[in-house]
Design a protein around this motif. Sequence first.
Motif, PDB file in Angstrom:
ATOM      1  N   VAL A  79      42.460  34.173  34.757  1.00 53.36           N
ATOM      2  CA  VAL A  79      42.765  35.202  35.609  1.00 53.36           C
ATOM      3  C   VAL A  79      41.013  35.306  36.352  1.00 53.36           C
ATOM      4  CG1 VAL A  79      41.883  36.906  34.143  1.00 53.36           C
ATOM      5  CG2 VAL A  79      42.970  37.705  36.024  1.00 53.36           C
ATOM      6  N   GLN A  80      41.154  35.923  37.611  1.00 52.98           N
ATOM      7  CA  GLN A  80      39.939  35.613  38.289  1.00 52.98           C
ATOM      8  C   GLN A  80      39.153  37.051  37.793  1.00 52.98           C
ATOM      9  OE1 GLN A  80      40.727  35.606  42.521  1.00 52.98           O
ATOM     10  NE2 GLN A  80      40.404  33.312  42.486  1.00 52.98           N
ATOM     11  N   SER A 137      39.415  44.830  34.848  1.00 53.80           N
ATOM     12  CA  SER A 137      37.960  44.761  35.441  1.00 53.80           C
ATOM     13  C   SER A 137      37.580  43.482  34.446  1.00 53.80           C
ATOM     14  CB  SER A 137      37.159  46.026  35.268  1.00 53.80           C
ATOM     15  OG  SER A 137      37.615  46.852  35.930  1.00 53.80           O
ATOM     16  N   LEU A 138      38.214  42.375  34.325  1.00 54.59           N
ATOM     17  CA  LEU A 138      37.941  41.412  33.399  1.00 54.59           C
ATOM     18  C   LEU A 138      36.604  40.872  33.959  1.00 54.59           C
ATOM     19  CD1 LEU A 138      41.252  40.148  32.306  1.00 54.59           C
ATOM     20  CD2 LEU A 138      39.509  40.765  30.964  1.00 54.59           C
ATOM     21  N   THR A 144      40.882  33.281  29.859  1.00 49.29           N
ATOM     22  CA  THR A 144      39.787  32.669  30.419  1.00 49.29           C
ATOM     23  C   THR A 144      39.657  33.336  31.910  1.00 49.29           C
ATOM     24  OG1 THR A 144      40.363  30.566  29.709  1.00 49.29           O
ATOM     25  CG2 THR A 144      38.973  30.595  31.622  1.00 49.29           C
ATOM     26  N   VAL A 145      38.444  33.946  32.129  1.00 49.01           N
ATOM     27  CA  VAL A 145      38.221  34.613  33.202  1.00 49.01           C
ATOM     28  C   VAL A 145      37.245  33.885  34.207  1.00 49.01           C
ATOM     29  CG1 VAL A 145      37.310  36.823  34.137  1.00 49.01           C
ATOM     30  CG2 VAL A 145      38.442  36.808  32.082  1.00 49.01           C
ATOM     31  N   SER A 146      37.828  33.482  35.395  1.00 52.40           N
ATOM     32  CA  SER A 146      37.032  32.713  36.322  1.00 52.40           C
ATOM     33  C   SER A 146      36.093  33.567  37.227  1.00 52.40           C
ATOM     34  CB  SER A 146      37.869  31.723  36.982  1.00 52.40           C
ATOM     35  OG  SER A 146      38.800  32.551  38.072  1.00 52.40           O
ATOM     36  N   SER A 147      34.905  33.064  37.669  1.00 47.91           N
ATOM     37  CA  SER A 147      33.936  33.896  38.358  1.00 47.91           C
ATOM     38  C   SER A 147      34.328  33.608  40.025  1.00 47.91           C
ATOM     39  CB  SER A 147      32.516  33.636  38.103  1.00 47.91           C
ATOM     40  OG  SER A 147      32.281  31.833  38.124  1.00 47.91           O
TER      41      SER A 147
END
Length: 115
Positions: free
Chosen positions: A12-13, A84-85, A112-115
């Motif tokens: 997720v973003q 709000s990941l 996994t949280v991408s920036s």
Amino acid sequence: QVKLVESGGGLVQAGGSLRLSCEASGSITSINRMGWYRQAPGKQRELVASMHSGGSTIYADSAKDRFTISRDNAKNTVYLQMNSLKPEDTAVYYCNLRVFSLDSWGQGTQVTVSS
């Protein structure tokens, strides 16, 4: 013997949301604590949030105001709503069931949280 099956992880973003689920089966007492831990590469496993069958909750400071734990006792299922990941939330998330002092663990689900 207890089996914990997790679902809901993924990519997720930053700023996005995910909902994790964990269903427990097997020899489970009605009084227990279910929760979520996470482990990032090179770091120790840490508590994210947990909830007693009676309703009391514990949250890590990093999870407060962004994550919400809930459970359905009839289904022996615990949920973790993550909003709000942030990239620093990236980790393998493990479901935990604690009965007295005995811990059971799920196999883990990657978040996994991408920036």
